[in-house]
Design an enzyme around this catalytic site. Structure first.
Site, PDB file in Angstrom:
ATOM      1  N   ASN A   1      14.281   2.474  -1.253  1.00 30.82           N
ATOM      2  CA  ASN A   1      13.414   1.301  -1.222  1.00 30.82           C
ATOM      3  C   ASN A   1      14.319   0.089  -1.424  1.00 30.82           C
ATOM      4  O   ASN A   1      14.757  -0.194  -2.537  1.00 30.82           O
ATOM      5  CB  ASN A   1      12.382   1.402  -2.343  1.00 30.82           C
TER       6      ASN A   1
ATOM      7  N   ARG B   1      11.481   3.131   2.787  1.00 33.29           N
ATOM      8  CA  ARG B   1      10.251   2.354   2.696  1.00 33.29           C
ATOM      9  C   ARG B   1      10.441   1.077   3.511  1.00 33.29           C
ATOM     10  O   ARG B   1      11.383   0.317   3.285  1.00 33.29           O
ATOM     11  CB  ARG B   1       9.973   1.980   1.239  1.00 33.29           C
TER      12      ARG B   1
ATOM     13  N   HIS C   1       0.602  -1.616   0.358  1.00 29.10           N
ATOM     14  CA  HIS C   1       0.432  -0.467  -0.563  1.00 29.10           C
ATOM     15  C   HIS C   1      -0.157   0.739   0.162  1.00 29.10           C
ATOM     16  O   HIS C   1      -0.762   1.610  -0.479  1.00 29.10           O
ATOM     17  CB  HIS C   1      -0.508  -0.808  -1.750  1.00 29.10           C
TER      18      HIS C   1
ATOM     19  N   ARG D   1       0.645 -13.657  -8.481  1.00 29.23           N
ATOM     20  CA  ARG D   1       0.049 -14.165  -7.235  1.00 29.23           C
ATOM     21  C   ARG D   1      -1.407 -14.562  -7.464  1.00 29.23           C
ATOM     22  O   ARG D   1      -2.121 -13.891  -8.206  1.00 29.23           O
ATOM     23  CB  ARG D   1       0.093 -13.089  -6.139  1.00 29.23           C
TER      24      ARG D   1
ATOM     25  N   GLU E   1       4.740   6.920  -4.800  1.00 31.82           N
ATOM     26  CA  GLU E   1       5.084   6.473  -3.451  1.00 31.82           C
ATOM     27  C   GLU E   1       6.335   7.177  -2.935  1.00 31.82           C
ATOM     28  O   GLU E   1       6.436   7.472  -1.743  1.00 31.82           O
ATOM     29  CB  GLU E   1       5.256   4.948  -3.441  1.00 31.82           C
TER      30      GLU E   1
END
Ligand code: AMP
Length: 395
Positions: A7, A90, A179, A240, A383
């Site tokens: 990743n 990823r 996601h 965010r 993940e």
């Protein structure tokens, strides 16, 4: 087969080596400050975690250090590079070009590059990692697993913005969602835990981490999700803003003399629970703050939970019902207060929470009572394992 899962960000690179037969992690770690100075953290399974400063001018040196650590005589977990059967990368944005994971070829990478405009911070960094890996492991098959792919099943009514259609035609401005690897993994696992058919289940996955999104999964397909063209849309997150009135941008631009870069920086990095509380983006700090009487910390928690509950309500409407709700990621897996507060809004769905079961942290558990009409679960996401599975399936 051993699969190296990568990743890669612009200055960091997380990795795990996973044995896909036993689905166990053989080693994991992180390269940080790539292009600045460089630091490698490495931990073999059952072994000691070490951190060392190492010069990493580019991602190529970083990946070389990862390979060196994995094959090291003392702390390594494989004898040589040949024992790594595949690499799973990823990749953040596959636009409309990728509705599933794909084997990495020159043609495939060209198609990913064409999506760079849609994720200018993430995609180029991901691709640098792919390039570096290809240089050092030219004979190892590689697969790209996209954050957006799972959501490509969303119907048009869920992904078209209320904007002039020409922007979709010209630039593919639409909702994509992120996601996806996590939403797919958790919704599948939810069906397994319930002993239900994945193809005949309505699940709402609440991926609540520093970045947070919700996904409506109907009969194994994502039909709506809260993030949009970028991860900024949807829930209030760590830093965010999530959904806001877009006219606020003009208002603040004039009042505070901010340009678009400053505004976007504020929305991405200075907003969310961090911005509301002025205290922290971390829910452990917010809870401690609220317990100590910090009113804005409590407001941030209230806003977060209320927004999650509203999304769950809207996705229940989108699917004309819901069978299961799954909480995952850092907050979803660990924060029993958030889960309890969200579920308090959902009594109208016949949801009843078992307060004792809800105390669980970081483990797979059913937190609804046996009588609850909708099953509510905590399902830890993984993940890296999902990427390893996708990789093996394609190579
Ligand atoms: P993630 O992005 O999935 O790694 O989630 C990170 C976030 O999870 C942190 O910023 C915290 O807000 C939250 N978190 C992690 N551990 C806990 C915990 N034990 N209790 C409450 N929140 C937690």
């Amino acid at each position: 087969m051993n699969v190296l899962v990568i990743n890669c960000g612009s200055s960091s690179l997380k990795f795990q080596l996973i044995n896909s037969d036993t689905e166990t992690v053989l080693a994991k770690g992180l390269c940080e400050r790539i292009g600045i100075d460089g630091r490698l953290t490495y931990q073999p399974a059952g072994g000691e975690k070490t951190t060392e400063d190492k010069a990493m001018p580019t991602h190529t040196e970083a990946i070389q250090f990862v390979i060196d650590a994995l094959t090291d005589e003392k702390r390594g977990v494989v004898g040589s590079l040949e024992e790594i059967g595949a690499v799973g990368h990823r990749l953040v944005h596959g636009g409309e070009k990728f509705a599933s994971s794909a084997v990495i070829t020159d043609e495939m990478l060209k198609a990913v590059e064409e999506c760079n405009d849609l994720a200018p911070l993430h995609n180029p960094a991901n691709l640098i990692g792919v390039d570096a890996c290809k240089k050092l492991m030219p004979n190892t098959p590689m697969v790209g697993v996209f954050d957006t792919a799972f959501h490509q099943t969303m119907p048009e009514k869920a992904y078209i913005y209320g904007l002039p259609y020409e922007y979709y035609d010209k630039y593919k401005v639409r909702r994509y969602g992120f996601h996806g690897t996590s939403h797919s993994f958790v919704s599948k696992r939810t069906a397994e835990i319930l002993g239900a058919s994945y193809d005949n289940l309505k699940t709402i996955v609440c991926h609540l981490g520093n970045g947070a999104s919700i996904c409506a999964v109907e009969n194994g397909k994502s039909v709506d999700t809260s993030m949009g063209l970028t991860p900024l849309e949807g829930l209030v997150m760590g830093t965010r803003s999530g959904d806001i009135d877009p006219a606020i941008l003009e208002f603040l631009a004039k009042k505070e003399d901010m340009d678009i870069t400053a505004l976007m920086n504020m929305l991405n990095k200075k907003s969310g629970v961090q911005g509301m509380s002025g205290l922290s983006s971390d829910f452990r700090d917010l809870s401690a703050g609220a317990d100590a009487g910090n009113k804005r910390a409590q407001t941030a928690l209230d806003v977060f939970c209320y927004r999650v509950a509203k999304y769950v309500g809207s996705y229940t409407a989108a699917m004309n019902g819901v069978d299961a709700i799954a909480f995952t990621a850092g907050i979803g897996e660990n924060d029993s207060y958030v889960r309890e507060q969200v579920c308090k809004y959902l009594g109208y769905l016949g949801i009843e929470i078992d307060a004792e079961a809800n105390k669980a942290r970081g483990e797979e558990v059913m937190i609804s009572t046996p009588d609850s009409k909708v099953k509510v679960l905590v399902v830890p996401t993984n993940e890296e394992l999902a990427i390893a599975r996708e990789t093996v399936a394609l190579v």
